[in-house]
Design a protein around this motif. Structure first.
Motif, short mmCIF file in Angstrom:
data_model
loop_
_atom_site.label_atom_id
_atom_site.label_comp_id
_atom_site.label_asym_id
_atom_site.label_seq_id
_atom_site.Cartn_x
_atom_site.Cartn_y
_atom_site.Cartn_z
N ILE A 103 -28.24 -37.95 -53.25
CA ILE A 103 -26.85 -37.54 -53.43
C ILE A 103 -26.25 -37.48 -52.03
O ILE A 103 -26.77 -36.81 -51.15
N HIS A 104 -25.16 -38.20 -51.85
CA HIS A 104 -24.53 -38.31 -50.54
C HIS A 104 -23.65 -37.09 -50.25
O HIS A 104 -23.08 -36.49 -51.14
N SER A 105 -23.55 -36.77 -48.98
CA SER A 105 -22.67 -35.71 -48.52
C SER A 105 -22.18 -36.09 -47.13
O SER A 105 -22.62 -37.09 -46.56
N ASP A 106 -21.30 -35.28 -46.59
CA ASP A 106 -20.85 -35.49 -45.22
C ASP A 106 -20.54 -34.15 -44.59
O ASP A 106 -20.56 -33.12 -45.26
N SER A 107 -20.27 -34.15 -43.32
CA SER A 107 -20.04 -32.89 -42.60
C SER A 107 -18.76 -32.19 -43.03
O SER A 107 -18.62 -30.99 -42.82
N ASN A 108 -17.85 -32.91 -43.68
CA ASN A 108 -16.61 -32.28 -44.14
C ASN A 108 -16.73 -31.70 -45.55
O ASN A 108 -15.77 -31.14 -46.07
N ASN A 109 -17.88 -31.87 -46.22
CA ASN A 109 -18.13 -31.32 -47.55
C ASN A 109 -17.12 -31.80 -48.58
O ASN A 109 -16.72 -31.06 -49.46
N LEU A 110 -16.73 -33.06 -48.49
CA LEU A 110 -15.67 -33.54 -49.37
C LEU A 110 -16.16 -34.25 -50.62
O LEU A 110 -15.39 -34.49 -51.53
N TYR A 111 -17.43 -34.62 -50.70
CA TYR A 111 -17.83 -35.57 -51.73
C TYR A 111 -18.55 -35.01 -52.94
O TYR A 111 -18.41 -35.53 -54.03
N SER A 112 -19.38 -34.01 -52.77
CA SER A 112 -20.18 -33.52 -53.89
C SER A 112 -19.96 -32.01 -54.06
O SER A 112 -20.10 -31.24 -53.11
N SER A 113 -19.62 -31.61 -55.29
CA SER A 113 -19.32 -30.20 -55.56
C SER A 113 -19.75 -29.82 -56.98
O SER A 113 -19.91 -30.68 -57.85
N PHE A 114 -19.91 -28.53 -57.20
CA PHE A 114 -20.30 -27.97 -58.49
C PHE A 114 -19.58 -26.64 -58.64
O PHE A 114 -19.62 -25.81 -57.73
N SER A 115 -18.89 -26.45 -59.77
CA SER A 115 -18.16 -25.20 -59.97
C SER A 115 -18.13 -24.83 -61.45
O SER A 115 -18.38 -25.66 -62.33
N GLY A 116 -17.83 -23.57 -61.71
CA GLY A 116 -17.72 -23.11 -63.09
C GLY A 116 -17.04 -21.76 -63.15
O GLY A 116 -16.99 -21.03 -62.15
N PHE A 117 -16.48 -21.44 -64.32
CA PHE A 117 -15.85 -20.14 -64.50
C PHE A 117 -15.75 -19.79 -65.98
O PHE A 117 -15.77 -20.68 -66.85
N LEU A 118 -15.66 -18.52 -66.27
CA LEU A 118 -15.53 -18.01 -67.62
C LEU A 118 -14.10 -18.26 -68.10
O LEU A 118 -13.15 -17.91 -67.41
N ILE A 119 -13.95 -18.87 -69.29
CA ILE A 119 -12.60 -19.10 -69.82
C ILE A 119 -12.30 -18.21 -71.03
O ILE A 119 -11.14 -18.02 -71.37
N ALA A 120 -13.34 -17.68 -71.68
CA ALA A 120 -13.10 -16.80 -72.83
C ALA A 120 -14.36 -15.99 -73.12
O ALA A 120 -15.47 -16.47 -72.91
N GLN A 121 -14.16 -14.76 -73.58
CA GLN A 121 -15.30 -13.92 -73.98
C GLN A 121 -15.34 -13.77 -75.46
O GLN A 121 -14.40 -13.91 -76.15
#
Length: 187
Positions: free
Chosen positions: A169-187
């Motif tokens: 998995i490629h990346s660079d020093s600017n952290n622009l290319y690979s990301s992972f995120s998540g959040f709760l949308i409903a309980q």
């Protein structure tokens, strides 16, 4: 500026009365109630821990992470997004690459990955070690793939990104290319 602020509060108050008059919805602990509370709050009150007055509501779990170094996790290896931007309620562990749901509910996850130049890349999102969704890329240059998924999780469920096959998995020093995120949308 103050007149605009008071007009906004007045408008919210009138909307609140229309909502209260047209149905049985409680204003307390509603989004409209929170907007009204924020509008009436003094603009210099900068209490970071005060989310709302509603005692039954908690902070919403959310995380956002980036990949700072290229990774070759191995077949079915977990990808560790090591730079944490946001981690409300500490559900994401950058050391393991695993998100553990701090509360039960419906979550939205999003990830973007970039392949090394000219190499194929196959990454999948895993929920409690069960493949849910994947991204497969192959091109002559650096290719990116993005996916989103909504999952219903129990408290303690695990979600992570894993590699399929021997990939980088490629990346660079600017952290622009690979990301992972998540959040709760409903309980």
């Amino acid at each position: 500026m103050k007149l605009t602020h008071y007009m906004f509060v007045l408008t919210l108050s009138l909307i609140a009365e229309m909502v209260m008059g047209s149905c049985d919805t409680k204003l307390e602990c509603s989004i409209l109630g929170d907007l009204l509370e924020m509008a009436m709050k003094h603009k210099h009150d900068k209490s970071p821990d005060k989310v709302c007055q509603c005692k039954s509501r908690t902070k919403i779990p959310a995380f956002s992470s980036l990949l700072t170094q290229p990774q070759t996790p191995g077949d079915n290896g977990i990808i560790k997004f090591d730079k944490v931007v946001t981690n409300i309620l500490n559900g994401y562990n950058p050391t393991t690459g695993i998100f553990t749901a701090p509360v039960a509910g419906v979550y939205q996850f999003s990830y973007t990955v970039m392949s090394a130049a000219g190499k194929y890349l196959h990454v999948y999102l895993s929920h409690n070690n069960t493949k849910q969704q994947s991204v497969w890329l192959k091109g002559s240059s650096h290719e990116t793939g993005t996916a989103n998924i909504i999952l219903k999780l129990k408290k303690g469920d695990h979600v992570e990104l894993k590699s399929h096959g021997s990939i980088t998995i490629h990346s660079d020093s600017n952290n622009l290319y690979s990301s992972f995120s998540g959040f709760l949308i409903a309980q």
